[in-house]
Motif scaffolding. Sequence first.
Motif, PDB file in Angstrom:
ATOM      1  N   PHE A 196       0.528  -1.114   0.264  1.00 37.86           N
ATOM      2  CA  PHE A 196      -0.119  -0.015   0.155  1.00 37.86           C
ATOM      3  C   PHE A 196       1.254   1.345  -0.451  1.00 37.86           C
ATOM      4  CE2 PHE A 196      -2.035   3.376   2.636  1.00 37.86           C
ATOM      5  CZ  PHE A 196      -3.245   3.988   1.658  1.00 37.86           C
ATOM      6  N   LEU A 197       1.784   1.247   1.101  1.00 34.42           N
ATOM      7  CA  LEU A 197       2.742   2.686   0.172  1.00 34.42           C
ATOM      8  C   LEU A 197       3.709   3.069  -0.749  1.00 34.42           C
ATOM      9  CD1 LEU A 197       3.922   1.802   4.742  1.00 34.42           C
ATOM     10  CD2 LEU A 197       2.334   3.815   3.974  1.00 34.42           C
ATOM     11  N   ASP A 198       3.750   0.951  -0.561  1.00 28.74           N
ATOM     12  CA  ASP A 198       4.910   1.406  -2.476  1.00 28.74           C
ATOM     13  C   ASP A 198       3.351   2.135  -3.164  1.00 28.74           C
ATOM     14  OD1 ASP A 198       7.045   0.726  -1.333  1.00 28.74           O
ATOM     15  OD2 ASP A 198       6.222  -1.246  -1.834  1.00 28.74           O
ATOM     16  N   ALA A 199       2.315   1.059  -3.357  1.00 29.88           N
ATOM     17  CA  ALA A 199       1.654   2.134  -4.355  1.00 29.88           C
ATOM     18  C   ALA A 199       0.566   3.777  -3.919  1.00 29.88           C
ATOM     19  CB  ALA A 199       0.299   1.528  -4.013  1.00 29.88           C
ATOM     20  N   VAL A 200       1.073   4.015  -2.675  1.00 34.11           N
ATOM     21  CA  VAL A 200       1.236   5.703  -2.479  1.00 34.11           C
ATOM     22  C   VAL A 200       1.918   6.129  -2.692  1.00 34.11           C
ATOM     23  CG1 VAL A 200       0.468   7.367  -0.369  1.00 34.11           C
ATOM     24  CG2 VAL A 200      -1.176   5.235  -0.766  1.00 34.11           C
ATOM     25  N   ARG A 201       3.520   5.529  -3.225  1.00 39.93           N
ATOM     26  CA  ARG A 201       4.110   6.687  -3.594  1.00 39.93           C
ATOM     27  C   ARG A 201       4.415   7.385  -4.536  1.00 39.93           C
ATOM     28  NH1 ARG A 201       6.921   2.989   0.576  1.00 39.93           N
ATOM     29  NH2 ARG A 201       7.234   3.480   2.858  1.00 39.93           N
ATOM     30  N   SER A 202       3.871   6.146  -5.518  1.00 39.93           N
ATOM     31  CA  SER A 202       3.630   6.594  -6.933  1.00 39.93           C
ATOM     32  C   SER A 202       2.499   7.124  -7.053  1.00 39.93           C
ATOM     33  CB  SER A 202       3.470   4.867  -7.336  1.00 39.93           C
ATOM     34  OG  SER A 202       4.480   4.169  -6.919  1.00 39.93           O
ATOM     35  N   ASP A 203       1.344   6.674  -6.511  1.00 44.58           N
ATOM     36  CA  ASP A 203      -0.116   7.485  -6.709  1.00 44.58           C
ATOM     37  C   ASP A 203      -0.637   8.104  -5.241  1.00 44.58           C
ATOM     38  OD1 ASP A 203      -2.438   8.273  -7.666  1.00 44.58           O
ATOM     39  OD2 ASP A 203      -2.845   6.403  -8.769  1.00 44.58           O
ATOM     40  N   ILE A 204      -0.673   9.010  -5.224  1.00 45.11           N
ATOM     41  CA  ILE A 204      -1.635   9.309  -4.076  1.00 45.11           C
ATOM     42  C   ILE A 204      -2.595   9.026  -3.760  1.00 45.11           C
ATOM     43  CG2 ILE A 204      -1.981  11.936  -4.756  1.00 45.11           C
ATOM     44  CD1 ILE A 204      -0.575  10.987  -1.495  1.00 45.11           C
ATOM     45  N   GLY A 205      -3.364   8.702  -5.289  1.00 43.09           N
ATOM     46  CA  GLY A 205      -4.846   9.059  -5.014  1.00 43.09           C
ATOM     47  C   GLY A 205      -5.421   7.292  -4.843  1.00 43.09           C
ATOM     48  N   VAL A 206      -4.705   6.810  -4.686  1.00 39.06           N
ATOM     49  CA  VAL A 206      -4.351   5.548  -3.664  1.00 39.06           C
ATOM     50  C   VAL A 206      -5.168   5.148  -2.515  1.00 39.06           C
ATOM     51  CG1 VAL A 206      -3.598   2.599  -3.385  1.00 39.06           C
ATOM     52  CG2 VAL A 206      -2.884   3.627  -5.289  1.00 39.06           C
ATOM     53  N   ALA A 207      -4.632   6.095  -2.070  1.00 35.48           N
ATOM     54  CA  ALA A 207      -5.094   6.801  -0.916  1.00 35.48           C
ATOM     55  C   ALA A 207      -6.506   7.143  -0.194  1.00 35.48           C
ATOM     56  CB  ALA A 207      -3.887   7.700   0.120  1.00 35.48           C
ATOM     57  N   LYS A 208      -6.975   7.691  -1.587  1.00 39.10           N
ATOM     58  CA  LYS A 208      -7.786   8.484  -1.256  1.00 39.10           C
ATOM     59  C   LYS A 208      -8.918   7.240  -1.607  1.00 39.10           C
ATOM     60  CE  LYS A 208      -6.627  13.492  -3.092  1.00 39.10           C
ATOM     61  NZ  LYS A 208      -6.320  13.663  -1.888  1.00 39.10           N
ATOM     62  N   ARG A 209      -8.867   6.620  -2.426  1.00 41.12           N
ATOM     63  CA  ARG A 209      -9.980   5.500  -3.021  1.00 41.12           C
ATOM     64  C   ARG A 209      -9.751   4.621  -2.025  1.00 41.12           C
ATOM     65  NH1 ARG A 209      -6.953   6.097  -7.809  1.00 41.12           N
ATOM     66  NH2 ARG A 209      -5.123   4.345  -7.088  1.00 41.12           N
ATOM     67  N   VAL A 210      -8.330   3.955  -0.575  1.00 36.59           N
ATOM     68  CA  VAL A 210      -8.934   3.487  -0.124  1.00 36.59           C
ATOM     69  C   VAL A 210     -10.107   4.088   1.091  1.00 36.59           C
ATOM     70  CG1 VAL A 210      -7.439   2.303   2.248  1.00 36.59           C
ATOM     71  CG2 VAL A 210      -6.807   2.154  -0.047  1.00 36.59           C
ATOM     72  N   ALA A 211      -9.788   5.694   1.539  1.00 37.15           N
ATOM     73  CA  ALA A 211     -10.863   5.776   1.972  1.00 37.15           C
ATOM     74  C   ALA A 211     -11.814   6.274   1.790  1.00 37.15           C
ATOM     75  CB  ALA A 211      -9.798   7.245   2.341  1.00 37.15           C
ATOM     76  N   THR A 212     -11.667   6.417   1.032  1.00 36.53           N
ATOM     77  CA  THR A 212     -13.729   6.234  -0.169  1.00 36.53           C
ATOM     78  C   THR A 212     -14.100   4.788   0.547  1.00 36.53           C
ATOM     79  OG1 THR A 212     -12.759   7.862  -1.601  1.00 36.53           O
ATOM     80  CG2 THR A 212     -15.178   6.700  -1.740  1.00 36.53           C
ATOM     81  N   LEU A 213     -13.404   3.298   0.357  1.00 33.66           N
ATOM     82  CA  LEU A 213     -13.685   2.112   0.292  1.00 33.66           C
ATOM     83  C   LEU A 213     -14.127   2.111   1.747  1.00 33.66           C
ATOM     84  CD1 LEU A 213     -11.364   0.502  -2.175  1.00 33.66           C
ATOM     85  CD2 LEU A 213     -14.310   1.003  -2.352  1.00 33.66           C
ATOM     86  N   ALA A 214     -13.315   2.749   2.531  1.00 35.01           N
ATOM     87  CA  ALA A 214     -13.672   2.180   4.343  1.00 35.01           C
ATOM     88  C   ALA A 214     -14.905   3.378   4.187  1.00 35.01           C
ATOM     89  CB  ALA A 214     -12.624   2.862   4.772  1.00 35.01           C
ATOM     90  N   LEU A 215     -15.112   4.435   3.993  1.00 35.06           N
ATOM     91  CA  LEU A 215     -16.210   4.860   4.699  1.00 35.06           C
ATOM     92  C   LEU A 215     -17.826   4.319   3.924  1.00 35.06           C
ATOM     93  CD1 LEU A 215     -15.035   8.877   3.947  1.00 35.06           C
ATOM     94  CD2 LEU A 215     -15.604   7.725   6.118  1.00 35.06           C
ATOM     95  N   ALA A 216     -17.601   3.225   3.155  1.00 33.97           N
ATOM     96  CA  ALA A 216     -18.400   3.093   1.798  1.00 33.97           C
ATOM     97  C   ALA A 216     -19.139   1.875   2.957  1.00 33.97           C
ATOM     98  CB  ALA A 216     -18.127   2.540   0.576  1.00 33.97           C
ATOM     99  N   TYR A 217     -20.561   1.307   2.688  1.00 34.12           N
ATOM    100  CA  TYR A 217     -21.052   0.485   3.490  1.00 34.12           C
ATOM    101  C   TYR A 217     -20.330  -0.575   3.433  1.00 34.12           C
ATOM    102  CZ  TYR A 217     -25.097   2.731   4.938  1.00 34.12           C
ATOM    103  OH  TYR A 217     -25.685   4.276   5.425  1.00 34.12           O
ATOM    104  N   PRO A 218     -20.221  -1.862   3.942  1.00 36.59           N
ATOM    105  CA  PRO A 218     -19.774  -2.886   3.533  1.00 36.59           C
ATOM    106  C   PRO A 218     -20.312  -3.632   3.277  1.00 36.59           C
ATOM    107  CG  PRO A 218     -20.402  -2.622   5.781  1.00 36.59           C
ATOM    108  CD  PRO A 218     -20.373  -1.559   5.108  1.00 36.59           C
ATOM    109  N   SER A 219     -19.996  -4.980   2.309  1.00 34.24           N
ATOM    110  CA  SER A 219     -21.192  -6.019   2.139  1.00 34.24           C
ATOM    111  C   SER A 219     -21.106  -6.669   2.540  1.00 34.24           C
ATOM    112  CB  SER A 219     -19.141  -6.693   0.619  1.00 34.24           C
ATOM    113  OG  SER A 219     -18.971  -6.790   0.687  1.00 34.24           O
ATOM    114  N   ARG A 220     -21.620  -7.462   3.027  1.00 41.17           N
ATOM    115  CA  ARG A 220     -22.501  -8.171   3.276  1.00 41.17           C
ATOM    116  C   ARG A 220     -21.726 -10.294   3.443  1.00 41.17           C
ATOM    117  NH1 ARG A 220     -26.528  -9.520   4.973  1.00 41.17           N
ATOM    118  NH2 ARG A 220     -28.357  -8.281   4.717  1.00 41.17           N
ATOM    119  N   LYS A 221     -20.609  -9.816   2.959  1.00 46.51           N
ATOM    120  CA  LYS A 221     -20.031 -11.061   3.172  1.00 46.51           C
ATOM    121  C   LYS A 221     -18.343 -10.764   4.630  1.00 46.51           C
ATOM    122  CE  LYS A 221     -16.339 -10.400  -0.921  1.00 46.51           C
ATOM    123  NZ  LYS A 221     -15.658 -10.775  -1.291  1.00 46.51           N
ATOM    124  N   GLU A 222     -18.737  -9.616   4.692  1.00 49.48           N
ATOM    125  CA  GLU A 222     -18.157  -8.978   5.471  1.00 49.48           C
ATOM    126  C   GLU A 222     -17.752  -9.569   6.782  1.00 49.48           C
ATOM    127  OE1 GLU A 222     -15.680  -4.543   6.991  1.00 49.48           O
ATOM    128  OE2 GLU A 222     -15.856  -5.147   4.453  1.00 49.48           O
TER     129      GLU A 222
END
Length: 114
Positions: free
Chosen positions: A84-110
């Motif tokens: 994750f940190l390697d990906a964030v160093r290449s593209d800060i947008g990865v951090a924004k996408r992960v944060a957005t997913l954390a704010l979304a409703y979880p799927s039922r299988k979780e």
Amino acid sequence: MPEYEGIVKMLRFFVQTKNLGYVDRIGNALNPGPVEVTLHEALRAFRSIRENATVGEDGRRYVEKDGEKIPVPGIPSEDEVRAFLDAVRSDIGVAKRVATLALAYPSRKEGGDE
């Protein structure tokens, strides 16, 4: 982004416990530095919460907040955090996408503990 599922679940746990600080700081970071610092702080706090969480009859860990049992997911692996940190160093947008997913409703299988 299944490759960062453990991090998303950890951040989602903080959202469920109404502690939005980590998710906001990661999602709003303008460069990788704040993401690294915030992830380190979140992991440290999460480990402490997880170690002190109640273990239910089914063996899953949970915390109670406002009368609700909130499952405590597993700790993200070292490899996942590194990727994750390697990906964030290449593209800060990865951090924004992960944060957005954390704010979304979880799927039922979780579930909780993994």
